[in-house]
Design an enzyme around this catalytic site. Structure first.
Site, PDB file in Angstrom:
ATOM      1  N   HIS A 174       0.881  -1.181   0.000  1.00 14.58           N
ATOM      2  CA  HIS A 174       0.000   0.000   0.000  1.00 14.58           C
ATOM      3  C   HIS A 174       0.912   1.222   0.000  1.00 14.58           C
ATOM      4  O   HIS A 174       1.619   1.478  -0.965  1.00 14.58           O
ATOM      5  CB  HIS A 174      -0.921  -0.110   1.223  1.00 14.58           C
ATOM      6  CG  HIS A 174      -2.091   0.830   1.262  1.00 14.58           C
ATOM      7  ND1 HIS A 174      -2.399   1.720   0.275  1.00 14.58           N
ATOM      8  CD2 HIS A 174      -3.050   1.001   2.224  1.00 14.58           C
ATOM      9  CE1 HIS A 174      -3.483   2.400   0.603  1.00 14.58           C
ATOM     10  NE2 HIS A 174      -3.904   1.991   1.792  1.00 14.58           N
TER      11      HIS A 174
ATOM     12  N   LYS B 118       8.260  -8.923  -7.615  1.00 12.55           N
ATOM     13  CA  LYS B 118       7.251  -7.867  -7.694  1.00 12.55           C
ATOM     14  C   LYS B 118       7.982  -6.530  -7.644  1.00 12.55           C
ATOM     15  O   LYS B 118       8.877  -6.335  -6.819  1.00 12.55           O
ATOM     16  CB  LYS B 118       6.272  -7.993  -6.530  1.00 12.55           C
ATOM     17  CG  LYS B 118       5.036  -7.178  -6.763  1.00 12.55           C
ATOM     18  CD  LYS B 118       3.876  -7.703  -5.945  1.00 12.55           C
ATOM     19  CE  LYS B 118       2.799  -8.278  -6.831  1.00 12.55           C
ATOM     20  NZ  LYS B 118       1.551  -8.550  -6.156  1.00 12.55           N
ATOM     21  N   ILE B 119       7.629  -5.623  -8.524  1.00 12.03           N
ATOM     22  CA  ILE B 119       8.345  -4.353  -8.588  1.00 12.03           C
ATOM     23  C   ILE B 119       7.455  -3.246  -8.040  1.00 12.03           C
ATOM     24  O   ILE B 119       6.376  -2.985  -8.578  1.00 12.03           O
ATOM     25  CB  ILE B 119       8.825  -4.084 -10.025  1.00 12.03           C
ATOM     26  CG1 ILE B 119       9.808  -5.212 -10.387  1.00 12.03           C
ATOM     27  CG2 ILE B 119       9.501  -2.726 -10.121  1.00 12.03           C
ATOM     28  CD1 ILE B 119      10.134  -5.348 -11.814  1.00 12.03           C
TER      29      ILE B 119
ATOM     30  N   PHE C 254       4.499  -0.195  -9.331  1.00  7.27           N
ATOM     31  CA  PHE C 254       3.814  -0.580 -10.571  1.00  7.27           C
ATOM     32  C   PHE C 254       2.574  -1.402 -10.266  1.00  7.27           C
ATOM     33  O   PHE C 254       2.537  -2.138  -9.294  1.00  7.27           O
ATOM     34  CB  PHE C 254       4.754  -1.398 -11.473  1.00  7.27           C
ATOM     35  CG  PHE C 254       5.818  -0.563 -12.110  1.00  7.27           C
ATOM     36  CD1 PHE C 254       5.607   0.022 -13.339  1.00  7.27           C
ATOM     37  CD2 PHE C 254       7.013  -0.333 -11.438  1.00  7.27           C
ATOM     38  CE1 PHE C 254       6.585   0.818 -13.913  1.00  7.27           C
ATOM     39  CE2 PHE C 254       7.995   0.463 -12.000  1.00  7.27           C
ATOM     40  CZ  PHE C 254       7.781   1.044 -13.241  1.00  7.27           C
TER      41      PHE C 254
ATOM     42  N   HIS D 193      -1.856  -1.840 -10.183  1.00 12.33           N
ATOM     43  CA  HIS D 193      -2.891  -1.287  -9.309  1.00 12.33           C
ATOM     44  C   HIS D 193      -4.072  -2.240  -9.211  1.00 12.33           C
ATOM     45  O   HIS D 193      -4.400  -2.920 -10.183  1.00 12.33           O
ATOM     46  CB  HIS D 193      -3.372   0.084  -9.819  1.00 12.33           C
ATOM     47  CG  HIS D 193      -4.046   0.862  -8.763  1.00 12.33           C
ATOM     48  ND1 HIS D 193      -5.388   0.754  -8.507  1.00 12.33           N
ATOM     49  CD2 HIS D 193      -3.548   1.715  -7.835  1.00 12.33           C
ATOM     50  CE1 HIS D 193      -5.688   1.525  -7.484  1.00 12.33           C
ATOM     51  NE2 HIS D 193      -4.592   2.112  -7.043  1.00 12.33           N
TER      52      HIS D 193
ATOM     53  N   ASP E 172       2.850   6.028  -6.830  1.00 14.56           N
ATOM     54  CA  ASP E 172       4.046   6.014  -5.980  1.00 14.56           C
ATOM     55  C   ASP E 172       5.364   6.123  -6.736  1.00 14.56           C
ATOM     56  O   ASP E 172       6.347   6.607  -6.184  1.00 14.56           O
ATOM     57  CB  ASP E 172       4.073   4.722  -5.148  1.00 14.56           C
ATOM     58  CG  ASP E 172       2.986   4.723  -4.101  1.00 14.56           C
ATOM     59  OD1 ASP E 172       2.768   5.784  -3.500  1.00 14.56           O
ATOM     60  OD2 ASP E 172       2.340   3.679  -3.904  1.00 14.56           O
TER      61      ASP E 172
ATOM     62  N   ARG F  27      -3.535  11.681   3.123  1.00 21.43           N
ATOM     63  CA  ARG F  27      -4.658  10.742   3.117  1.00 21.43           C
ATOM     64  C   ARG F  27      -5.534  10.884   4.367  1.00 21.43           C
ATOM     65  O   ARG F  27      -6.691  10.464   4.370  1.00 21.43           O
ATOM     66  CB  ARG F  27      -4.145   9.308   2.946  1.00 21.43           C
ATOM     67  CG  ARG F  27      -5.213   8.234   2.828  1.00 21.43           C
ATOM     68  CD  ARG F  27      -6.191   8.453   1.677  1.00 21.43           C
ATOM     69  NE  ARG F  27      -5.565   8.507   0.366  1.00 21.43           N
ATOM     70  CZ  ARG F  27      -5.252   7.435  -0.379  1.00 21.43           C
ATOM     71  NH1 ARG F  27      -5.535   6.231   0.054  1.00 21.43           N
ATOM     72  NH2 ARG F  27      -4.685   7.588  -1.567  1.00 21.43           N
TER      73      ARG F  27
HETATM   74  C1  LIG Z   1      -1.008  -2.891  -6.331  1.00 25.85           C
HETATM   75  C2  LIG Z   1      -1.070  -4.400  -6.297  1.00 25.85           C
HETATM   76  C3  LIG Z   1      -1.033  -4.858  -4.831  1.00 25.85           C
HETATM   77  C4  LIG Z   1      -2.360  -4.842  -6.975  1.00 25.85           C
HETATM   78  O1  LIG Z   1      -2.494  -6.171  -6.735  1.00 25.85           O
HETATM   79  P1  LIG Z   1      -3.581  -7.082  -7.463  1.00 25.85           P
HETATM   80  O2  LIG Z   1      -4.766  -6.302  -7.841  1.00 25.85           O
HETATM   81  O3  LIG Z   1      -3.788  -8.224  -6.566  1.00 25.85           O
HETATM   82  O4  LIG Z   1      -2.868  -7.460  -8.786  1.00 25.85           O
HETATM   83  P2  LIG Z   1      -2.187  -8.843  -8.995  1.00 25.85           P
HETATM   84  O5  LIG Z   1      -1.143  -9.007  -7.948  1.00 25.85           O
HETATM   85  O6  LIG Z   1      -3.279  -9.861  -9.100  1.00 25.85           O
HETATM   86  O7  LIG Z   1      -1.488  -8.672 -10.397  1.00 25.85           O
HETATM   87  C5  LIG Z   1      -1.820  -9.379 -11.580  1.00 25.85           C
HETATM   88  C6  LIG Z   1      -0.551  -9.922 -12.212  1.00 25.85           C
HETATM   89  O8  LIG Z   1       0.401  -8.870 -12.431  1.00 25.85           O
HETATM   90  C7  LIG Z   1       1.588  -9.106 -11.705  1.00 25.85           C
HETATM   91  N1  LIG Z   1       1.996  -7.882 -11.067  1.00 25.85           N
HETATM   92  C8  LIG Z   1       1.184  -6.962 -10.497  1.00 25.85           C
HETATM   93  N2  LIG Z   1       1.899  -5.960 -10.006  1.00 25.85           N
HETATM   94  C9  LIG Z   1       3.176  -6.254 -10.269  1.00 25.85           C
HETATM   95  C10 LIG Z   1       4.375  -5.596  -9.995  1.00 25.85           C
HETATM   96  N3  LIG Z   1       4.373  -4.436  -9.352  1.00 25.85           N
HETATM   97  N4  LIG Z   1       5.531  -6.157 -10.387  1.00 25.85           N
HETATM   98  C11 LIG Z   1       5.516  -7.343 -11.054  1.00 25.85           C
HETATM   99  N5  LIG Z   1       4.410  -8.023 -11.342  1.00 25.85           N
HETATM  100  C12 LIG Z   1       3.250  -7.474 -10.946  1.00 25.85           C
HETATM  101  C13 LIG Z   1       1.203 -10.113 -10.634  1.00 25.85           C
HETATM  102  O9  LIG Z   1       2.305 -10.887 -10.206  1.00 25.85           O
HETATM  103  C14 LIG Z   1       0.163 -10.930 -11.341  1.00 25.85           C
HETATM  104  O10 LIG Z   1       0.808 -11.833 -12.192  1.00 25.85           O
HETATM  105  P3  LIG Z   1       0.266 -13.358 -12.298  1.00 25.85           P
HETATM  106  O11 LIG Z   1      -1.116 -13.226 -12.825  1.00 25.85           O
HETATM  107  O12 LIG Z   1       1.253 -13.990 -13.223  1.00 25.85           O
HETATM  108  O13 LIG Z   1       0.313 -13.887 -10.903  1.00 25.85           O
HETATM  109  C15 LIG Z   1       0.104  -5.015  -7.081  1.00 25.85           C
HETATM  110  O14 LIG Z   1       0.105  -4.515  -8.401  1.00 25.85           O
HETATM  111  C16 LIG Z   1       1.421  -4.742  -6.410  1.00 25.85           C
HETATM  112  O15 LIG Z   1       1.807  -5.480  -5.492  1.00 25.85           O
HETATM  113  N6  LIG Z   1       2.165  -3.656  -6.838  1.00 25.85           N
HETATM  114  C17 LIG Z   1       3.386  -3.313  -6.195  1.00 25.85           C
HETATM  115  C18 LIG Z   1       3.108  -2.565  -4.895  1.00 25.85           C
HETATM  116  C19 LIG Z   1       2.645  -1.135  -5.135  1.00 25.85           C
HETATM  117  O16 LIG Z   1       3.199  -0.429  -5.944  1.00 25.85           O
HETATM  118  N7  LIG Z   1       1.622  -0.752  -4.368  1.00 25.85           N
HETATM  119  C20 LIG Z   1       1.066   0.588  -4.429  1.00 25.85           C
HETATM  120  C21 LIG Z   1      -0.308   0.558  -5.002  1.00 25.85           C
HETATM  121  S1  LIG Z   1      -0.929   2.208  -5.276  1.00 25.85           S
END
Ligand SMILES: CC(C)(COP(=O)(O)OP(=O)(O)OC[C@H]1O[C@@H](n2cnc3c(N)ncnc32)[C@H](O)[C@@H]1OP(=O)(O)O)[C@@H](O)C(=O)NCCC(=O)NCCS
Length: 373
Positions: A220, A253-254, A257, A259, A310, A335
């Site tokens: 988050h 996970k990067i 990136f 959402h 972010d 927030r």
């Molecule tokens: C934001 C976040 C939690 C959303 O999660 P979500 O809705 O559950 O999306 P998912 O994790 O299901 O992502 C779908 C696919 O994209 C991939 N993916 C999503 N975000 C990714 C990232 N930042 N880096 C690499 N792969 C990513 C997932 O591994 C997944 O791949 P898979 O289907 O092969 O397993 C997720 O994108 C993330 O962890 N991002 C990084 C943390 C971040 O920047 N958070 C701030 C949010 S504003």
């Protein structure tokens, strides 16, 4: 036997009503009370947007002046709170400091009745930057910083205390934009935490303290810090590309990136990215901004993943000399407006939030007497 839950993470499920914002609705990426966030970021100070979110309308000039004056008068910290902050070590995470600071404030200046919810919120909005900077400057520099500055804005107040001098116009403007972009985002994890807490008719400080705990996690609010830790290791755009390809190959996970709601872009990204570029030019940066842009290109090319709010916040804050560990607390300073407005909205039409779970445990069984286990 474990059963896969349908709708894991409650994704896509409507969990309540709000008049505060829309996220990812077609035609408008993100709106606060009907205004596009891009419009607000271009034309308003953060205090105007806080007024909009908390009090329901954009202020007139007279209302804004009065609101800023009120907030300015609430920046001081009680002695007992300063004493607590002085006891927290320098290696503590600033989000833990803020969580403790908010909770302590609730002990000293509790919300005695919901009738004062607006004042309690304004007080937190005004003094959270003071809490962060008082602890940071005391624990890192041994300085008891003056928290009652006369700065016009919340962002200016923060930068002034942090750096010991008033910020220039560009930096104060970037803080306005940043705080506007982070102010509200519908039923995200921390806001939902605040609403669940509010639904028990708990007090504002408990709702906000819980929300700070939720925002702390790297999935988050912590993502901007994690993004900074990654990009500061890049020596050039080519190096960034090489490292990103390695991370993707290792399926890492990067941070910064993707959402949970937006599927093609985060509308906040293009705004903060522009300001990050302006700041890069101001400081004569030749590496960080270019490396960040390359990360963005590689992630889109390889995975169709886009920067969220972010990612370019990391370089923007870094260019303004803000230490990485203070990134997420800035998110809180902003927030807080959304959290408090959601608490007020929940209170205005409340029913305790109490969902059900799919049971995945053992069938009914008798207790074996302790001597026979
Ligand atoms: C934001 C976040 C939690 C959303 O999660 P979500 O809705 O559950 O999306 P998912 O994790 O299901 O992502 C779908 C696919 O994209 C991939 N993916 C999503 N975000 C990714 C990232 N930042 N880096 C690499 N792969 C990513 C997932 O591994 C997944 O791949 P898979 O289907 O092969 O397993 C997720 O994108 C993330 O962890 N991002 C990084 C943390 C971040 O920047 N958070 C701030 C949010 S504003």
């Amino acid at each position: 036997m474990a059963k896969v839950l349908s709708g894991a993470g409650l994704r896509g499920q409507v969990a309540g009503k709000t008049a505060l914002s829309t996220v990812g609705v077609s035609g408008s990426g993100l709106t606060y009370r009907g205004y596009d966030v891009k419009d607000l970021a271009q034309n308003c100070d953060f205090e105007e947007v806080a007024h909009l979110i908390l009090k329901g309308h954009l202020p007139t000039q007279a209302e804004l002046d009065s609101y800023k004056n009120t907030l300015r008068s609430m920046r001081g910290l009680p002695v007992a709170l300063k004493e607590v902050l002085e006891r927290i070590p320098a290696d503590a995470h600033p989000m833990d400091v803020l969580r403790t600071g908010c909770s302590m404030l609730g002990n000293l200046e509790g919300e005695s009745s919901f009738d004062i919810q607006g004042q309690v919120t304004d007080r937190m909005l005004a003094c959270f930057p003071s809490i962060i900077c008082y602890w940071y400057r005391f624990s890192h520099d041994g300085v008891r910083v003056e928290v009652e500055t006369d700065d016009d804005s919340i962002g200016g107040h923060f930068l002034h205390m942090l750096h010991g001098k008033k910020p220039n116009e560009l930096h104060e403007r970037v803080m306005h934009v940043s705080l506007i972009l982070y102010a509200e985002h519908e039923f995200n994890a921390s806001t939902f935490t605040a609403r669940v807490c509010a639904s028990t008719l708990s007090d504002m400080h408990s709702c906000v303290t819980g929300a700070i705990g939720s925002l702390r996690g790297p999935l988050h609010g912590g993502a901007n810090e994690a993004a900074m830790e990654m990009i500061e290791g890049f020596t050039s755009a080519d190096h960034a590309e090489e490292e990103m390809m390695g991370k993707l190959a290792r399926k890492e996970k990067i941070m910064g990136f993707g959402h949970a709601i937006y599927s093609e872009s985060d509308p906040r990204n293009e705004i903060i990215k522009q300001w990050s570029e302006k700041l890069a030019n101001e400081v004569g940066d030749t590496v960080l901004y270019a490396a960040s842009e390359r990360c963005e290109a590689v992630m889109w090319r390889e995975k169709k993943l886009f920067c969220n709010a972010d990612f370019f916040h990391a370089s923007a804050y870094n260019f303004m000399g803000i230490p990485t560990k203070l990134f997420t607390p800035i998110f809180v300073m902003s927030r807080l407006t959304g959290w408090a407005a959601h608490v007020m909205e929940q209170r205005a039409d409340n029913r305790i939030i109490r969902p059900s779970a799919d049971y995945t445990g053992e069938d009914l069984r008798p207790v074996t007497p302790i001597a026979e286990r």
